[in-house]
Write a protein that holds these residues in place. Structure first.
Motif, PDB file in Angstrom:
ATOM      1  N   HIS A  90       0.830  -1.207   0.000  1.00 24.06           N
ATOM      2  CA  HIS A  90       0.000   0.000   0.000  1.00 24.06           C
ATOM      3  C   HIS A  90       0.865   1.257   0.000  1.00 24.06           C
ATOM      4  O   HIS A  90       1.937   1.293   0.594  1.00 24.06           O
ATOM      5  N   ASP A 123       6.119   0.929   6.975  1.00 25.75           N
ATOM      6  CA  ASP A 123       4.700   0.681   6.667  1.00 25.75           C
ATOM      7  C   ASP A 123       4.227   1.660   5.611  1.00 25.75           C
ATOM      8  O   ASP A 123       3.751   2.730   5.936  1.00 25.75           O
ATOM      9  N   ASP A 182       2.964  -6.815   5.031  1.00 26.83           N
ATOM     10  CA  ASP A 182       2.556  -5.630   5.803  1.00 26.83           C
ATOM     11  C   ASP A 182       2.696  -5.789   7.313  1.00 26.83           C
ATOM     12  O   ASP A 182       2.512  -4.825   8.046  1.00 26.83           O
TER      13      ASP A 182
HETATM   14 ZN    ZN Z   1       0.564  -1.092   6.501  1.00 28.36          ZN
END
Ligand code: ZN
Length: 401
Positions: A90, A123, A182
């Motif tokens: 992402h 992240d 993730d």
């Molecule tokens: Zn994440």
């Protein structure tokens, strides 16, 4: 595939540092978090994908975002087989939080030895870079599986403009494999394959409000609720008592959490108590079973004294687990054995990741990466060595069975 060849990924060290630094400096906040979305980051990523065979866009419309879109990129390198290993990353990040807790500018990359500091470094910047490097490497090989790279928007704020939109628009094959890098562990020995079901219940327990000196005339909803909640707590734990060692803790959890404020003054008997339960239920049970039990229990309580007990379902999420013997898990374990000499362990978690959307849609999905667990924290960082080593694992997954 011999290991020396895959070790050529180590020569991408400087490139890794350059890409992660650029990613950190493009602030991709969702509109909910006060940003303009992911378009600038998407355009930067697209500029790096000149080695791919196919690029598709599945942008979602969002009037609040820059250019009115939330971009979703799907790129692919063709392998010997049509069957594709997809790595899902992402692009959005969370806000920096309290700036005073940062030792550097969160949106300027700061390099200290092996670490690159900045919001979104771990992240999910690390995964984006590993995926691009693995793709670049594989484009010069002849991998067995096709290698797919997915870069989505909106992961941190619900995935409506990201994964959920993508799964509506893009047809993947049932045969494809999915890896979501993730979350993970510092040595990469944990592979997340299952999530507990999440269920949030709002309970409204009624009584009759009045002066605190006349409990004979009124009905204290707070006392009634405390008894009901404690009894319900016990019933839930004993009825849904199964254990599964994949998870930590290994059992379902039922926690009374939020309680809404009631009367303003100490001398009024409250006429309504509003409380919440956070339930994390092992996938061997369904949330419907829990809901039914609670409903029946509350009906009984209501019929005992004639005062109302209401329940509302606030959150209800579940996804089927990915099997320990699924191909993505077996390939991952094999790659980790070969590259790192470790025996990776499948685990379940109590939270909810974006892998659940793929699992719900019927795709085998593993969540795995190597990281120190600094997501959403001040002074978030990623290790360049993890970026390179994870890129090797991604590449090996596609190379051969
Ligand atoms: Zn994440």
């Amino acid at each position: 595939m011999s290991q020396p060849e895959i070790n050529t990924l180590e020569s991408y060290n400087n490139l890794a540092l350059e890409i992660i630094s650029n990613l950190i400096e493009i602030k991709a906040l969702s509109p909910e978090n006060g940003g303009y979305g992911e378009i600038d980051k998407a355009e930067y990523i697209l500029s790096l994908l000149d080695f791919t065979d196919e690029i598709e866009r599945f942008d979602a419309e969002d009037g609040r975002a820059k250019k009115g879109i939330r971009p979703n990129i799907v790129a692919r390198i063709k392998g010997e087989r049509q069957r594709t290993l997809w790595i899902v990353c992402h692009m959005d990040v969370v806000p920096e939080g309290d700036l005073k807790l940062w030792e550097s500018n969160p949106f300027k990359a700061e390099v200290v030895d092996d670490r690159v500091y900045g919001r979104g470094a771990e992240d999910n910047g690390q995964a984006i870079v590993s995926t691009i490097l693995a793709g670049k490497f594989l484009s010069e090989q002849n991998p067995e599986l096709s290698f797919g790279m997915i870069f989505v928007s909106d992961e941190e704020t619900g995935s409506r403009f990201g994964i959920q939109h993508l799964l509506k628009e893009k047809k993947f094959s049932r045969d494809d494999l999915f890896l979501v890098p993730d979350t993970g562990s510092p040595d990469g020995s944990l592979i997340e394959i299952a999530e507990k079901n999440i269920l949030w219940l709002k309970l409204e327990i009624f009584g009759k409000q009045g002066h605190a000196s006349r409990p004979d005339m009124f009905y204290n909803a707070s006392r009634r609720a405390m008894k009901i909640l404690l009894e319900l707590d016990e019933i839930l734990h004993s009825r849904f008592s199964a254990e599964n060692s994949l998870f930590d803790p290994p059992h379902s959890t039922f926690e009374p959490t939020k309680r809404e404020k009631n009367v303003d003054n100490p001398n009024t008997i409250p006429g309504l108590d509003v409380s919440y339960f956070d339930c994390r239920v092992l996938p061997s049970y369904t949330n419907d079973e829990v809901i039914e039990l609670v409903r029946k229990f509350l009906d009984e309580k209501q019929s005992e004294d004639g005062f109302e007990c209401r329940m509302e379902v606030i959150q209800n999420e579940s996804s089927p687990p990915t099997s320990e013997d699924s191909e993505i898990v077996l390939r991952l374990k094999k790659a980790l054995r070969t590259l790192r000499g470790i025996e990776a362990k499948p685990v379940g978690i109590g939270g909810n990741t974006c892998a659940s959307f793929f699992r719900k849609a019927g795709y085998e999905t593993a969540v795995w990466s190597t990281l120190d667990g600094k997501a959403h924290e001040p002074n978030e960082y990623a290790r360049i060595s993890n970026i390179i080593e994870d890129a090797k694992v991604f590449a090996m997954l596609a190379l051969s069975a």
